[in-house]
Design a protein around this motif. Structure first.
Motif, PDB file in Angstrom:
ATOM      1  N   ARG A 315       0.848  -1.186   0.000  1.00 30.76           N
ATOM      2  CA  ARG A 315       0.000   0.000   0.000  1.00 30.76           C
ATOM      3  C   ARG A 315       0.886   1.239   0.000  1.00 30.76           C
ATOM      4  O   ARG A 315       2.070   1.169   0.345  1.00 30.76           O
ATOM      5  N   SER A 316       0.297   2.351  -0.387  1.00 28.12           N
ATOM      6  CA  SER A 316       1.009   3.625  -0.416  1.00 28.12           C
ATOM      7  C   SER A 316       0.174   4.668   0.305  1.00 28.12           C
ATOM      8  O   SER A 316      -1.051   4.693   0.192  1.00 28.12           O
ATOM      9  N   ALA A 343       7.533   9.775  -8.291  1.00 26.70           N
ATOM     10  CA  ALA A 343       7.588   8.310  -8.383  1.00 26.70           C
ATOM     11  C   ALA A 343       6.288   7.656  -7.940  1.00 26.70           C
ATOM     12  O   ALA A 343       6.248   6.447  -7.708  1.00 26.70           O
ATOM     13  N   GLU A 344       5.213   8.433  -7.864  1.00 27.65           N
ATOM     14  CA  GLU A 344       3.948   7.934  -7.342  1.00 27.65           C
ATOM     15  C   GLU A 344       3.435   6.730  -8.131  1.00 27.65           C
ATOM     16  O   GLU A 344       2.941   5.755  -7.553  1.00 27.65           O
ATOM     17  N   ASP A 345       3.564   6.761  -9.464  1.00 33.28           N
ATOM     18  CA  ASP A 345       3.068   5.652 -10.281  1.00 33.28           C
ATOM     19  C   ASP A 345       3.838   4.361 -10.009  1.00 33.28           C
ATOM     20  O   ASP A 345       3.278   3.254 -10.093  1.00 33.28           O
ATOM     21  N   LEU A 346       5.128   4.507  -9.668  1.00 31.55           N
ATOM     22  CA  LEU A 346       5.947   3.326  -9.407  1.00 31.55           C
ATOM     23  C   LEU A 346       5.575   2.662  -8.089  1.00 31.55           C
ATOM     24  O   LEU A 346       5.894   1.489  -7.865  1.00 31.55           O
ATOM     25  N   ALA A 347       4.923   3.446  -7.193  1.00 29.98           N
ATOM     26  CA  ALA A 347       4.600   2.937  -5.862  1.00 29.98           C
ATOM     27  C   ALA A 347       3.153   2.483  -5.740  1.00 29.98           C
ATOM     28  O   ALA A 347       2.629   2.377  -4.633  1.00 29.98           O
ATOM     29  N   ALA A 348       2.496   2.205  -6.863  1.00 34.78           N
ATOM     30  CA  ALA A 348       1.107   1.739  -6.816  1.00 34.78           C
ATOM     31  C   ALA A 348       1.048   0.342  -6.197  1.00 34.78           C
ATOM     32  O   ALA A 348       1.952  -0.479  -6.403  1.00 34.78           O
TER      33      ALA A 348
END
Length: 365
Positions: A315-316, A343-348
């Motif tokens: 989870r993020s 880097a939000e997309d990488l941490a999905a």
């Protein structure tokens, strides 16, 4: 823990303003509130006693103030024993958590109250009150009552009242705890600037790690009545000596690891699915087979090659300027990592993350 140098070797210039020598306090409940407390505090220093509730920090402050008598040990002020000297005869003043202002008095009368009790002349009181209110930026509030002031302004009145008698040491008991988050941050800076201007030794008690890191020259981390570690904010944050200090002063990952082997360059570890080679650690005995790996979330970064950790994002959580990802690396708890918004997309959730850090960021316990 003993950090007391040979007193004969100290010059007068380097003599501490406050020395706590083997100080203990037991209230008769079976567990000592403070045990084997040794600390030297230097003139002009901003020192913070930091720790969780019940660790003994407020009791220590009250012993310095004279409100509590030690069960054992001595307290010195510039090498003069003040262990049994009553509070009103110590050149020490205290700013309390609730400020303890007189609601029926004006700001000016509150600030000058201690001088009036000491029979100082009215003209001298007026001069020094004017000086103190200017120092704390409240010259235009002299005729107001405390109820008409904001929380930050009431705190400044309490500071002015404590400073007007020119104490050698100012004690602050959770001075910012009654303020909201935005004002607390503003007052951290103001209080540090004020201490630099007046040049008086400040000793503060807080359980707030952010306050301690932002304001202190040195921090004394306490746990269960004892000193856990003493150092500058940077030294404590970067080189904690125990899991307690690492986790209490800032966020950190504490992950169990197995020692697979040793070589001249350090230790080879298994930490979940990760295989790490880290420098030797003096905290790890040569025969140890298990340890804890500590690495702070902000010290981890996306790896483009040769990752140290790999795992699935569970989870993020949105933290404003950063995203905190919880990553399953096969250990008994997730690895926390703080990533930039970019880097939000990488941490999905469900994404595979490859992470790295510099070897010096990994601490072993």
């Amino acid at each position: 823990m003993n950090n007391i140098p040979d007193r004969e070797a100290r010059s007068e210039r380097d003599a501490p303003i406050i020395s706590l020598l083997g100080v203990e306090k037991n209230f008769g409940t079976g567990t000592a509130a403070v045990t084997d407390f040794n600390l030297l505090i230097q003139p002009g220093e901003f020192l913070t006693l930091l720790g969780p509730s019940g660790c003994g920090k407020t009791t220590t402050l009250r012993m310095i103030a004279g409100f509590e008598m030690p069960t054992a040990g001595r307290i010195l002020l510039r090498d003069r024993d003040i262990t049994e000297v009553p509070p009103y005869r110590r050149p020490v003043n205290t700013v309390f958590q609730d400020y303890a202002l007189f609601p029926h008095m004006t700001v000016a009368d509150n600030v000058g109250f201690g001088l009036s009790v000491a029979k100082i002349s009215r003209a001298e009181i007026a001069r020094r009150v004017t000086e103190m209110l200017a120092l704390v930026g409240l010259s235009d509030k002299a005729a107001r009552k405390p109820a008409a002031l904001s929380g930050g302004q009431r705190q400044r009145v309490a500071l002015a009242r404590a400073l007007i008698r020119h104490p050698e040491v100012l004690l602050l008991d959770e001075p910012l705890s009654a303020l909201d988050a935005h004002l607390r941050q503003q007052m951290q800076d103001e209080l540090k600037q004020l201490q630099a201007r007046v040049g008086i030794t400040f000793i503060m008690v807080t359980h707030d790690q952010t306050e301690a890191l932002a304001m202190s020259d040195r921090i004394v981390v306490m746990n269960a009545g004892r000193i856990a570690q003493i150092g500058t904010p940077a030294a404590l944050y970067d080189r904690p000596e125990s899991p307690f200090v690492a986790s209490f002063l800032g966020d950190t990952n504490l992950l169990p690891a197995r020692i697979l082997g040793r070589d001249a360059g350090g230790l080879m570890l298994a930490c979940g699915s990760a295989r790490l080679h880290v420098p030797p650690s003096p905290e790890i005995a040569t025969e140890a087979t298990e340890c804890l790996v500590s690495v702070r979330p902000e010290q981890l970064a996306i790896a483009t090659e040769r990752p140290l950790f790999q795992g699935i994002v569970l989870r993020s959580i949105f933290h404003g300027s950063t995203i905190r990802a919880h990553v399953d690396i096969g250990a008994d708890r997730p690895l926390l990592v703080d990533l930039p918004r970019a880097a939000e997309d990488l941490a999905a959730p469900g994404a595979m993350l490859s992470l790295t850090t510099e070897a010096r960021n990994i601490r072993l316990f």
